[in-house]
Scaffold this motif. Structure first.
Motif, PDB file in Angstrom:
ATOM      1  N   GLY A   1      19.053  53.138  37.617  1.00  0.00           N
ATOM      2  CA  GLY A   1      19.715  54.063  38.492  1.00  0.00           C
ATOM      3  C   GLY A   1      21.187  54.038  38.217  1.00  0.00           C
ATOM      4  O   GLY A   1      21.675  53.335  37.197  1.00  0.00           O
ATOM      5  N   ALA A   2      22.144  54.690  38.988  1.00  0.00           N
ATOM      6  CA  ALA A   2      23.413  54.494  38.605  1.00  0.00           C
ATOM      7  C   ALA A   2      24.181  53.539  39.613  1.00  0.00           C
ATOM      8  O   ALA A   2      25.349  53.345  39.528  1.00  0.00           O
ATOM      9  N   ARG A   3      23.323  53.176  40.782  1.00  0.00           N
ATOM     10  CA  ARG A   3      23.823  52.292  41.772  1.00  0.00           C
ATOM     11  C   ARG A   3      23.011  50.802  41.644  1.00  0.00           C
ATOM     12  O   ARG A   3      21.834  50.851  41.369  1.00  0.00           O
ATOM     13  N   GLU A   4      23.734  49.878  41.947  1.00  0.00           N
ATOM     14  CA  GLU A   4      23.201  48.559  41.883  1.00  0.00           C
ATOM     15  C   GLU A   4      22.159  48.585  42.995  1.00  0.00           C
ATOM     16  O   GLU A   4      21.100  48.051  42.624  1.00  0.00           O
ATOM     17  N   GLU A   5      21.954  48.854  44.237  1.00  0.00           N
ATOM     18  CA  GLU A   5      21.204  48.787  45.123  1.00  0.00           C
ATOM     19  C   GLU A   5      19.777  49.400  44.587  1.00  0.00           C
ATOM     20  O   GLU A   5      18.826  48.494  44.710  1.00  0.00           O
ATOM     21  N   ILE A   6      19.753  50.495  44.354  1.00  0.00           N
ATOM     22  CA  ILE A   6      18.552  51.126  43.746  1.00  0.00           C
ATOM     23  C   ILE A   6      17.741  50.450  42.487  1.00  0.00           C
ATOM     24  O   ILE A   6      16.761  50.486  42.555  1.00  0.00           O
ATOM     25  N   SER A   7      19.071  50.184  41.706  1.00  0.00           N
ATOM     26  CA  SER A   7      18.418  49.619  40.434  1.00  0.00           C
ATOM     27  C   SER A   7      17.509  48.395  40.546  1.00  0.00           C
ATOM     28  O   SER A   7      16.699  48.076  40.046  1.00  0.00           O
ATOM     29  N   ASN A   8      18.354  47.620  41.535  1.00  0.00           N
ATOM     30  CA  ASN A   8      17.858  46.231  41.759  1.00  0.00           C
ATOM     31  C   ASN A   8      16.576  46.356  42.588  1.00  0.00           C
ATOM     32  O   ASN A   8      15.831  45.609  42.216  1.00  0.00           O
ATOM     33  N   GLU A   9      16.431  47.414  43.319  1.00  0.00           N
ATOM     34  CA  GLU A   9      15.310  47.516  44.077  1.00  0.00           C
ATOM     35  C   GLU A   9      13.843  47.895  43.202  1.00  0.00           C
ATOM     36  O   GLU A   9      13.013  47.435  43.371  1.00  0.00           O
ATOM     37  N   ILE A  10      14.272  48.865  42.307  1.00  0.00           N
ATOM     38  CA  ILE A  10      13.254  49.438  41.223  1.00  0.00           C
ATOM     39  C   ILE A  10      12.761  48.422  40.453  1.00  0.00           C
ATOM     40  O   ILE A  10      11.607  48.113  40.061  1.00  0.00           O
ATOM     41  N   SER A  11      13.666  47.430  39.961  1.00  0.00           N
ATOM     42  CA  SER A  11      13.590  46.649  38.857  1.00  0.00           C
ATOM     43  C   SER A  11      12.917  45.026  39.462  1.00  0.00           C
ATOM     44  O   SER A  11      12.661  44.344  38.743  1.00  0.00           O
ATOM     45  N   GLY A  12      13.129  45.047  40.777  1.00  0.00           N
ATOM     46  CA  GLY A  12      12.533  43.833  41.494  1.00  0.00           C
ATOM     47  C   GLY A  12      13.502  42.675  40.632  1.00  0.00           C
ATOM     48  O   GLY A  12      13.186  41.503  40.711  1.00  0.00           O
ATOM     49  N   ALA A  13      14.750  43.104  40.376  1.00  0.00           N
ATOM     50  CA  ALA A  13      15.708  41.634  39.704  1.00  0.00           C
ATOM     51  C   ALA A  13      17.206  42.439  39.906  1.00  0.00           C
ATOM     52  O   ALA A  13      17.520  43.536  39.874  1.00  0.00           O
ATOM     53  N   LYS A  14      18.024  41.188  39.750  1.00  0.00           N
ATOM     54  CA  LYS A  14      19.401  41.553  39.748  1.00  0.00           C
ATOM     55  C   LYS A  14      19.684  41.873  38.103  1.00  0.00           C
ATOM     56  O   LYS A  14      19.843  41.129  37.391  1.00  0.00           O
ATOM     57  N   SER A  15      19.704  43.452  38.037  1.00  0.00           N
ATOM     58  CA  SER A  15      19.922  43.753  36.495  1.00  0.00           C
ATOM     59  C   SER A  15      21.168  44.854  36.322  1.00  0.00           C
ATOM     60  O   SER A  15      21.446  44.730  35.239  1.00  0.00           O
ATOM     61  N   HIS A  16      21.457  45.029  37.547  1.00  0.00           N
ATOM     62  CA  HIS A  16      22.502  46.431  37.003  1.00  0.00           C
ATOM     63  C   HIS A  16      23.859  45.877  36.486  1.00  0.00           C
ATOM     64  O   HIS A  16      24.191  46.246  35.476  1.00  0.00           O
ATOM     65  N   ALA A  17      24.410  44.869  37.027  1.00  0.00           N
ATOM     66  CA  ALA A  17      25.706  44.459  36.408  1.00  0.00           C
ATOM     67  C   ALA A  17      25.676  43.897  34.957  1.00  0.00           C
ATOM     68  O   ALA A  17      26.632  44.277  34.220  1.00  0.00           O
ATOM     69  N   GLN A  18      24.592  43.326  34.573  1.00  0.00           N
ATOM     70  CA  GLN A  18      24.373  42.749  33.097  1.00  0.00           C
ATOM     71  C   GLN A  18      24.391  44.230  32.280  1.00  0.00           C
ATOM     72  O   GLN A  18      24.862  44.100  30.989  1.00  0.00           O
ATOM     73  N   LYS A  19      23.886  45.075  32.704  1.00  0.00           N
ATOM     74  CA  LYS A  19      23.996  46.485  31.948  1.00  0.00           C
ATOM     75  C   LYS A  19      25.113  46.895  31.658  1.00  0.00           C
ATOM     76  O   LYS A  19      25.326  47.526  30.537  1.00  0.00           O
ATOM     77  N   LEU A  20      25.954  46.863  32.639  1.00  0.00           N
ATOM     78  CA  LEU A  20      27.247  47.678  32.593  1.00  0.00           C
ATOM     79  C   LEU A  20      28.007  46.663  31.561  1.00  0.00           C
ATOM     80  O   LEU A  20      28.834  47.089  30.913  1.00  0.00           O
ATOM     81  N   ARG A  21      27.964  45.239  31.510  1.00  0.00           N
ATOM     82  CA  ARG A  21      28.463  44.610  30.511  1.00  0.00           C
ATOM     83  C   ARG A  21      28.105  44.703  29.126  1.00  0.00           C
ATOM     84  O   ARG A  21      28.624  44.847  28.027  1.00  0.00           O
ATOM     85  N   VAL A  22      26.658  45.287  28.966  1.00  0.00           N
ATOM     86  CA  VAL A  22      25.977  45.504  27.650  1.00  0.00           C
ATOM     87  C   VAL A  22      26.678  46.717  27.225  1.00  0.00           C
ATOM     88  O   VAL A  22      27.211  46.864  25.798  1.00  0.00           O
ATOM     89  N   LEU A  23      27.155  47.614  27.925  1.00  0.00           N
ATOM     90  CA  LEU A  23      27.405  49.045  27.687  1.00  0.00           C
ATOM     91  C   LEU A  23      28.964  48.716  26.940  1.00  0.00           C
ATOM     92  O   LEU A  23      29.200  49.086  25.946  1.00  0.00           O
ATOM     93  N   GLU A  24      29.803  47.542  27.510  1.00  0.00           N
ATOM     94  CA  GLU A  24      31.076  47.485  26.752  1.00  0.00           C
ATOM     95  C   GLU A  24      30.808  46.888  25.454  1.00  0.00           C
ATOM     96  O   GLU A  24      31.375  47.031  24.431  1.00  0.00           O
ATOM     97  N   TRP A  25      29.664  46.004  25.286  1.00  0.00           N
ATOM     98  CA  TRP A  25      29.483  45.355  24.117  1.00  0.00           C
ATOM     99  C   TRP A  25      29.155  46.182  23.118  1.00  0.00           C
ATOM    100  O   TRP A  25      29.571  46.371  21.824  1.00  0.00           O
ATOM    101  N   VAL A  26      28.127  47.413  23.347  1.00  0.00           N
ATOM    102  CA  VAL A  26      27.753  48.201  22.435  1.00  0.00           C
ATOM    103  C   VAL A  26      29.022  49.147  21.948  1.00  0.00           C
ATOM    104  O   VAL A  26      28.984  49.317  20.837  1.00  0.00           O
ATOM    105  N   LYS A  27      29.778  49.309  22.937  1.00  0.00           N
ATOM    106  CA  LYS A  27      30.859  50.308  22.471  1.00  0.00           C
ATOM    107  C   LYS A  27      31.817  49.317  21.360  1.00  0.00           C
ATOM    108  O   LYS A  27      32.265  49.679  20.260  1.00  0.00           O
ATOM    109  N   GLN A  28      31.913  48.231  21.626  1.00  0.00           N
ATOM    110  CA  GLN A  28      32.954  47.209  20.653  1.00  0.00           C
ATOM    111  C   GLN A  28      32.188  47.229  19.349  1.00  0.00           C
ATOM    112  O   GLN A  28      32.739  47.425  18.559  1.00  0.00           O
TER     113      GLN A  28
END
Lengths: 98, 378
Positions: free
Chosen positions: B117-144
């Motif tokens: 999802g685009a939001r932390e809450e729904i993303s974590n609900e669907i994946s059953g894990a705290k995952s969203h913030a890490q994905k945003l970090r990955v986006l920055e690395w991929v850009k680099q």
């Protein structure tokens, strides 16, 4: 989307030339295009060095029996298609050479 | 009885079923393979070479979470060396920047980063894990690291109203593609279907947004949309036809024509540990089973569309009709289409017949369903 004749196309990230069973292909995320004759001539020149105008001129020489105007139209159409597929990026003329 | 197949174009390498996420629509089978059953590094090396020899162009590394394999960098290098285009389909969770650099150096061509999802809450609900913030970090690395990127959003009732936010998130990244893939109802998604199917109203609205965004982003970002086929008039040409374009290898080495094929009872699958890929592709009973048209029933058998959609999805036919040779019941021409209509009616209460197209979402949509989460095998 209009193509600037003075811009220099190059393959976008994730796109590269490949080969499979002696067939040259353009590999992209989730798809691949077979390249033959003119399409191969065009894509191999999308190297960030040739301008669109230079690609047109060189292909007009290679395909000198075809109408120059038709060659230009075909090339511009093909480049626009590849851009839409996100296979190409264009360096504007104002930018220094990459 | 069947014509000689053309060569497969893509190899889906399900490297492991281990995964830090527990997504409620996971495409893995309900029966997950444990680590001890996974293929060795050397066997995968051989499979990549055999795939390239067979004419395969692209390897899609998936799972589970493919980064859970400690040999992932070696696998990327070997697949690339064999001549394959290497695509990594990942949640981004176990990724670190140094690992990304190593993957790029090994020849990785493209990353498909999944978002819930685009939001932390729904993303974590669907994946059953705290995952969203890490994905945003990955986006920055991929850009680099300038590696080609597709963002993949799996779409369903709980997030289909957030497409614009997902596009906005994508525009902050270096992605050149977005895949909005509505959930397909197999495996875990089949079990959670009643909470995942969007309403017709949601779907119509989403189509308008996608069309608008495709036009706005043309030449910058390719926007692809996979609609839920329960709402379609005709079935999807699943996997481009059975045994026509793709080959999937499970973590333990079984070769399947698609992700879900193991649900079809009566089929047995060959293992790459025992047989060459070409042999399996050209001769195995499972791959031959639904090639050509001999297996088809009416209305497919005489339908003008049979060379376009190949009768739809065999797994869906099995799941909904109890018969893998039936016309895919999502087809409007299928004898069992009323069964699909009944499923849709249950998620579209009255609104269609009453013409109440602007009715607010039912209260049920706003409360959190009781999901069946996919576990992590050991």
């Amino acid at each position: 989307m209009t193509l600037e004749l003075s811009s220099r196309p190059h393959l976008a990230p994730g796109c590269r030339l490949g080969e499979n069973n002696q067939q040259r292909i353009l590999q992209m995320p989730e798809r691949a295009l077979r390249l033959n004759g003119p399409s191969l001539e065009i894509v191999t020149r999308c190297d960030g060095k040739h301008t669109v105008q230079q690609i047109v001129s060189e292909l007009q020489q290679i395909y000198s029996k075809a109408q120059p105007q038709k060659v230009e139209e075909d090339i511009l159409g093909y480049l626009a298609l590849l851009q839409k597929e996100r296979a190409l990026d264009f360096i504007p003329a104002s930018a220094t050479e990459a | 009885m069947n014509q000689a197949p053309t060569n497969p174009l893509a190899l889906i390498a399900e490297l492991t079923h281990r995964c830090p996420l527990h997504c409620v629509y996971c495409s893995n089978p309900l029966e997950l393979q444990s680590r001890s059953n996974e293929l060795s590094t050397e066997t995968w090396f051989r499979v990549f070479q055999e795939a390239a020899n067979l004419g395969v162009l692209q390897a899609d590394f998936t799972g589970g979470e493919p980064l859970a394999r400690t040999d992932i960098v070696d696998l990327v290098r070997a697949a690339r060396a064999a001549g394959l285009y290497v695509n990594l389909i990942t949640s981004g969770l176990p990724l670190e920047e140094s690992k990304l650099a190593a993957l790029v150096a090994a020849g990785l061509d493209h990353i498909q980063l999944s978002f819930q999802g685009a939001r932390e809450e729904i993303s974590n609900e669907i994946s059953g894990a705290k995952s969203h913030a890490q994905k945003l970090r990955v986006l920055e690395w991929v850009k680099q690291h300038r590696i080609a990127l597709t963002l993949n959003f799996v779409i369903h009732r709980r997030n289909i109203d957030q497409l614009e936010e997902m596009v906005a998130l994508t525009e902050t990244s270096s992605a050149t593609r977005i895949e909005f893939a509505n959930v397909q109802y197999y495996g875990w998604a089949f079990a959670n279907r009643e909470n995942l199917l969007p309403t017709r109203q949601q779907l119509d609205r989403s189509m308008a947004i996608i069309k608008r965004e495709q036009e706005r982003l043309e030449g910058r970002i390719r926007v692809e949309y996979v609609v839920p086929d329960y709402y379609a008039k005709y079935p999807k040409p699943c996997m481009g036809g059975w045994g026509r374009k793709l080959m999937l290898i499970t973590p333990s080495g079984e070769a399947l024509p698609c992700h879900a094929a193991q649900v079809i009872s009566g089929l047995s699958f060959e293992n790459v540990k025992a047989r060459r890929l070409r042999d399996i592709w050209e001769r195995s009973a499972a791959f031959q089973k639904f090639r050509g048209e001999d297996w088809m029933q009416e209305p497919c058998k005489t339908c003008d569309r049979r060379e376009q959609d190949f009768g739809g999805c065999r797994c869906q036919a099995f799941l909904l009709a109890g018969d893998a040779t039936a016309t895919d019941p999502v087809c409007s021409l299928a004898p069992l289409r009323p069964k699909v209509d009944a499923i849709l009616a249950a998620v579209n209460p009255a609104s269609v017949s009453a013409g109440a197209g602007l009715a607010p979402p039912a209260a049920e949509l706003l409360t959190r369903p009781s999901w069946l989460y996919r576990p992590n095998p050991t």
